[in-house]
Motif scaffolding. Sequence first.
Motif, PDB file in Angstrom:
ATOM      1  N   MET A   1       2.826   2.736   1.222  1.00 41.40           N
ATOM      2  CA  MET A   1       2.131   1.572   1.766  1.00 41.40           C
ATOM      3  C   MET A   1       0.983   1.155   0.860  1.00 41.40           C
ATOM      4  N   ASP A   2       0.150   2.149   0.436  1.00 38.06           N
ATOM      5  CA  ASP A   2      -1.021   1.754  -0.345  1.00 38.06           C
ATOM      6  C   ASP A   2      -0.688   1.390  -1.791  1.00 38.06           C
ATOM      7  N   SER A   3       0.648   1.470  -2.127  1.00 38.27           N
ATOM      8  CA  SER A   3       1.005   1.029  -3.468  1.00 38.27           C
ATOM      9  C   SER A   3       1.338  -0.470  -3.466  1.00 38.27           C
ATOM     10  N   HIS A   4       1.395  -1.052  -2.280  1.00 41.86           N
ATOM     11  CA  HIS A   4       1.671  -2.493  -2.211  1.00 41.86           C
ATOM     12  C   HIS A   4       0.546  -3.246  -2.923  1.00 41.86           C
ATOM     13  N   PRO A   5       0.900  -4.153  -3.845  1.00 44.71           N
ATOM     14  CA  PRO A   5      -0.148  -4.825  -4.637  1.00 44.71           C
ATOM     15  C   PRO A   5      -1.206  -5.530  -3.780  1.00 44.71           C
ATOM     16  N   LEU A   6      -0.764  -6.105  -2.672  1.00 45.19           N
ATOM     17  CA  LEU A   6      -1.740  -6.822  -1.835  1.00 45.19           C
ATOM     18  C   LEU A   6      -2.732  -5.838  -1.213  1.00 45.19           C
ATOM     19  N   LEU A   7      -2.192  -4.680  -0.744  1.00 42.29           N
ATOM     20  CA  LEU A   7      -3.070  -3.692  -0.108  1.00 42.29           C
ATOM     21  C   LEU A   7      -4.009  -3.059  -1.128  1.00 42.29           C
ATOM     22  N   LYS A   8      -3.523  -2.907  -2.350  1.00 44.98           N
ATOM     23  CA  LYS A   8      -4.377  -2.380  -3.427  1.00 44.98           C
ATOM     24  C   LYS A   8      -5.548  -3.320  -3.649  1.00 44.98           C
TER      25      LYS A   8
END
Length: 217
Positions: A1-8
Amino acid sequence: MDSHPLLKRFSAGFQRFQKSWYCPENNLYAELREGQKPHALIIACSDSRVDPVQVLDCTPGDLFVIRNVANLVPPYEPDAHYHGVSSALEYAVRHLRVPNIVVMGHAHCGGINSLMHASEHDHDEFLNVWMGQAQRARTEVEHALPDGTTEERLRACEMWGIRISLDNLRTFPWIREAMQERNLALHGLYFDMGIGELLYLDQETDTFVPMVRACAS
Ligand SMILES: [Zn+2]
């Protein structure tokens, strides 16, 4: 999940926010978590380019914000429907007792564009009904600028949208009361995104006048 560019991107952004507003000793949130006392309620467009907190460089706690398509305030209609804007108005005016209400419109507004070209949006389920409440803005423009360019007519319609929202604010009995009893003030602003200028609605002359001019080139 935290590798999603938006979440990063959001994680990095939240860390910067934390650094500014939570990490310093005696930070602003030490006070704000006890309650809010915003200087103004502002009604702005949902457009991603016109966030009033950013455009007016405000800090957390400064503005109570309502955003919707074309920064519209519907008239006072106490019935059993779900009134998002009216609920937020009620909370800000009756509970938080904000001293100012600002309607901020803007140039290149997609909502106003759809109002002026309504027939192209007939397939929309909600947008044309929502924008229909500002039909008077289109009528005023068609009357005043029958030969205007598309750009002139859109700009005039965006400005009329602000006037209509201000008129509709005055249909709420507790807003009228607050204006009389505790000097609640209503203001209209227009963010000219095209040239980076801010205009103010002079309610005496009913005209928009530059408040902050475009940067000198
Ligand atoms: Zn807009």
